[in-house]
Design a protein around this motif. Structure first.
Motif, mmCIF file in Angstrom:
data_model
loop_
_atom_site.group_PDB
_atom_site.id
_atom_site.type_symbol
_atom_site.label_atom_id
_atom_site.label_comp_id
_atom_site.label_asym_id
_atom_site.label_seq_id
_atom_site.Cartn_x
_atom_site.Cartn_y
_atom_site.Cartn_z
ATOM 1 N N MET A 79 67.038 40.471 90.222
ATOM 2 C CA MET A 79 67.343 40.538 88.805
ATOM 3 C C MET A 79 67.910 39.200 88.376
ATOM 4 O O MET A 79 68.736 38.616 89.072
ATOM 5 C CB MET A 79 68.321 41.675 88.492
ATOM 6 C CG MET A 79 69.624 41.639 89.268
ATOM 7 S SD MET A 79 70.716 43.031 88.847
ATOM 8 C CE MET A 79 71.139 42.621 87.144
ATOM 9 N N ASP A 80 67.434 38.712 87.247
ATOM 10 C CA ASP A 80 67.806 37.393 86.765
ATOM 11 C C ASP A 80 68.396 37.451 85.368
ATOM 12 O O ASP A 80 68.127 38.366 84.592
ATOM 13 C CB ASP A 80 66.591 36.471 86.727
ATOM 14 C CG ASP A 80 66.080 36.071 88.095
ATOM 15 O OD1 ASP A 80 65.190 35.195 88.145
ATOM 16 O OD2 ASP A 80 66.552 36.620 89.101
ATOM 17 N N LEU A 81 69.196 36.456 85.067
ATOM 18 C CA LEU A 81 69.696 36.258 83.717
ATOM 19 C C LEU A 81 69.442 34.804 83.352
ATOM 20 O O LEU A 81 70.070 33.902 83.910
ATOM 21 C CB LEU A 81 71.183 36.587 83.613
ATOM 22 C CG LEU A 81 71.777 36.470 82.206
ATOM 23 C CD1 LEU A 81 71.194 37.546 81.291
ATOM 24 C CD2 LEU A 81 73.299 36.582 82.245
ATOM 25 N N GLN A 82 68.508 34.590 82.435
ATOM 26 C CA GLN A 82 68.229 33.259 81.931
ATOM 27 C C GLN A 82 69.126 33.000 80.734
ATOM 28 O O GLN A 82 69.114 33.757 79.765
ATOM 29 C CB GLN A 82 66.756 33.130 81.528
ATOM 30 C CG GLN A 82 66.385 31.780 80.932
ATOM 31 C CD GLN A 82 66.520 30.649 81.923
ATOM 32 O OE1 GLN A 82 66.075 30.761 83.058
ATOM 33 N NE2 GLN A 82 67.139 29.558 81.498
ATOM 34 N N MET A 83 69.898 31.932 80.802
ATOM 35 C CA MET A 83 70.880 31.621 79.778
ATOM 36 C C MET A 83 70.507 30.303 79.111
ATOM 37 O O MET A 83 70.527 29.251 79.749
ATOM 38 C CB MET A 83 72.274 31.534 80.395
ATOM 39 C CG MET A 83 72.621 32.742 81.259
ATOM 40 S SD MET A 83 74.029 32.460 82.371
ATOM 41 C CE MET A 83 75.348 32.319 81.185
ATOM 42 N N ASN A 84 70.162 30.369 77.847
ATOM 43 C CA ASN A 84 69.788 29.189 77.081
ATOM 44 C C ASN A 84 70.779 28.954 75.950
ATOM 45 O O ASN A 84 71.521 29.846 75.555
ATOM 46 C CB ASN A 84 68.381 29.343 76.503
ATOM 47 C CG ASN A 84 67.315 29.472 77.561
ATOM 48 O OD1 ASN A 84 67.412 28.894 78.633
ATOM 49 N ND2 ASN A 84 66.267 30.242 77.248
ATOM 50 N N SER A 85 70.761 27.740 75.433
ATOM 51 C CA SER A 85 71.638 27.367 74.317
ATOM 52 C C SER A 85 73.081 27.766 74.601
ATOM 53 O O SER A 85 73.750 28.380 73.771
ATOM 54 C CB SER A 85 71.146 28.015 73.019
ATOM 55 O OG SER A 85 69.824 27.627 72.720
ATOM 56 N N LEU A 86 73.557 27.406 75.762
ATOM 57 C CA LEU A 86 74.882 27.821 76.201
ATOM 58 C C LEU A 86 75.980 27.249 75.316
ATOM 59 O O LEU A 86 75.913 26.110 74.859
ATOM 60 C CB LEU A 86 75.110 27.405 77.647
ATOM 61 C CG LEU A 86 74.408 28.287 78.684
ATOM 62 C CD1 LEU A 86 74.344 27.588 80.028
ATOM 63 C CD2 LEU A 86 75.139 29.621 78.812
ATOM 64 N N LYS A 87 76.997 28.065 75.110
ATOM 65 C CA LYS A 87 78.158 27.700 74.320
ATOM 66 C C LYS A 87 79.394 27.686 75.209
ATOM 67 O O LYS A 87 79.426 28.362 76.232
ATOM 68 C CB LYS A 87 78.360 28.702 73.184
ATOM 69 C CG LYS A 87 77.171 28.875 72.261
ATOM 70 C CD LYS A 87 77.440 29.970 71.237
ATOM 71 C CE LYS A 87 76.263 30.167 70.309
ATOM 72 N NZ LYS A 87 76.526 31.255 69.325
ATOM 73 N N PRO A 88 80.426 26.947 74.827
ATOM 74 C CA PRO A 88 81.658 26.948 75.627
ATOM 75 C C PRO A 88 82.222 28.348 75.838
ATOM 76 O O PRO A 88 82.777 28.630 76.906
ATOM 77 C CB PRO A 88 82.608 26.082 74.798
ATOM 78 C CG PRO A 88 81.706 25.143 74.073
ATOM 79 C CD PRO A 88 80.494 25.965 73.726
ATOM 80 N N GLU A 89 82.079 29.225 74.865
ATOM 81 C CA GLU A 89 82.598 30.578 74.995
ATOM 82 C C GLU A 89 81.802 31.440 75.972
ATOM 83 O O GLU A 89 82.203 32.570 76.275
ATOM 84 C CB GLU A 89 82.661 31.271 73.625
ATOM 85 C CG GLU A 89 81.360 31.224 72.850
ATOM 86 C CD GLU A 89 81.319 30.101 71.836
ATOM 87 O OE1 GLU A 89 80.852 30.330 70.705
ATOM 88 O OE2 GLU A 89 81.770 28.977 72.168
ATOM 89 N N ASP A 90 80.674 30.940 76.469
ATOM 90 C CA ASP A 90 79.908 31.647 77.489
ATOM 91 C C ASP A 90 80.504 31.459 78.880
ATOM 92 O O ASP A 90 80.098 32.145 79.820
ATOM 93 C CB ASP A 90 78.454 31.175 77.512
ATOM 94 C CG ASP A 90 77.687 31.565 76.263
ATOM 95 O OD1 ASP A 90 77.903 32.684 75.749
ATOM 96 O OD2 ASP A 90 76.858 30.755 75.811
ATOM 97 N N ALA A 91 81.426 30.540 79.033
ATOM 98 C CA ALA A 91 82.041 30.279 80.326
ATOM 99 C C ALA A 91 82.782 31.524 80.812
ATOM 100 O O ALA A 91 83.628 32.070 80.104
ATOM 101 C CB ALA A 91 82.993 29.102 80.236
ATOM 102 N N ALA A 92 82.444 31.980 82.002
ATOM 103 C CA ALA A 92 83.022 33.200 82.552
ATOM 104 C C ALA A 92 82.496 33.408 83.966
ATOM 105 O O ALA A 92 81.623 32.677 84.426
ATOM 106 C CB ALA A 92 82.661 34.410 81.682
ATOM 107 N N VAL A 93 83.023 34.423 84.627
ATOM 108 C CA VAL A 93 82.463 34.879 85.882
ATOM 109 C C VAL A 93 81.481 36.001 85.555
ATOM 110 O O VAL A 93 81.848 36.976 84.899
ATOM 111 C CB VAL A 93 83.545 35.381 86.850
ATOM 112 C CG1 VAL A 93 82.911 35.937 88.120
ATOM 113 C CG2 VAL A 93 84.510 34.258 87.190
#
Length: 116
Positions: A79-93
């Motif tokens: 299972m994958d999660l592709q993350m685009n257009s990342l924002k600083p608030e996306d920072a997490a575990v």
């Protein structure tokens, strides 16, 4: 158990992309509903995305909709999660999750850092 990794690691700038991938070890992930959660420092764990075992519908949190994509590969039990257009608030575990018949199975957290 899951084996998880981050693709495209290193320093991630705002607007950049990253992919998370988790593989089920010696079990068939295709039988399970799957999803992703994340937890930032000082905050509670929040739901990010999920889909059923039938692949009929995929849901996303409003905060990531249009930027993140959940996918699965039954042949590989991944299972994958592709993350685009990342924002600083996306920072997490980030944590992968599998669900079936009232039971939840969790992967180990994967740190995602986005520079501000």
């Amino acid at each position: 158990r899951f084996s998880c990794r981050r693709l495209g690691g290193g320093l991630v700038q705002p607007g950049g992309s990253l992919r998370l991938s988790c593989a089920a070890s010696r079990w068939t992930l295709g039988y399970y509903a799957i999803g992703w959660f994340r937890q930032a420092p000082g905050k509670e764990r929040e739901w990010v995305s999920c889909t059923s075992s039938s692949r009929g519908v995929t849901y996303y949190a409003d905060s990531v909709k249009g930027r993140f994509t959940l996918s699965r590969d039954n042949a590989k039990s991944t299972m994958d999660l592709q993350m685009n257009s990342l924002k600083p608030e996306d920072a997490a575990v980030y944590f992968c999750n599998a669900y079936q018949n009232g039971a939840n199975y969790w992967g180990k957290g994967t740190l995602v850092t986005v520079s501000s």
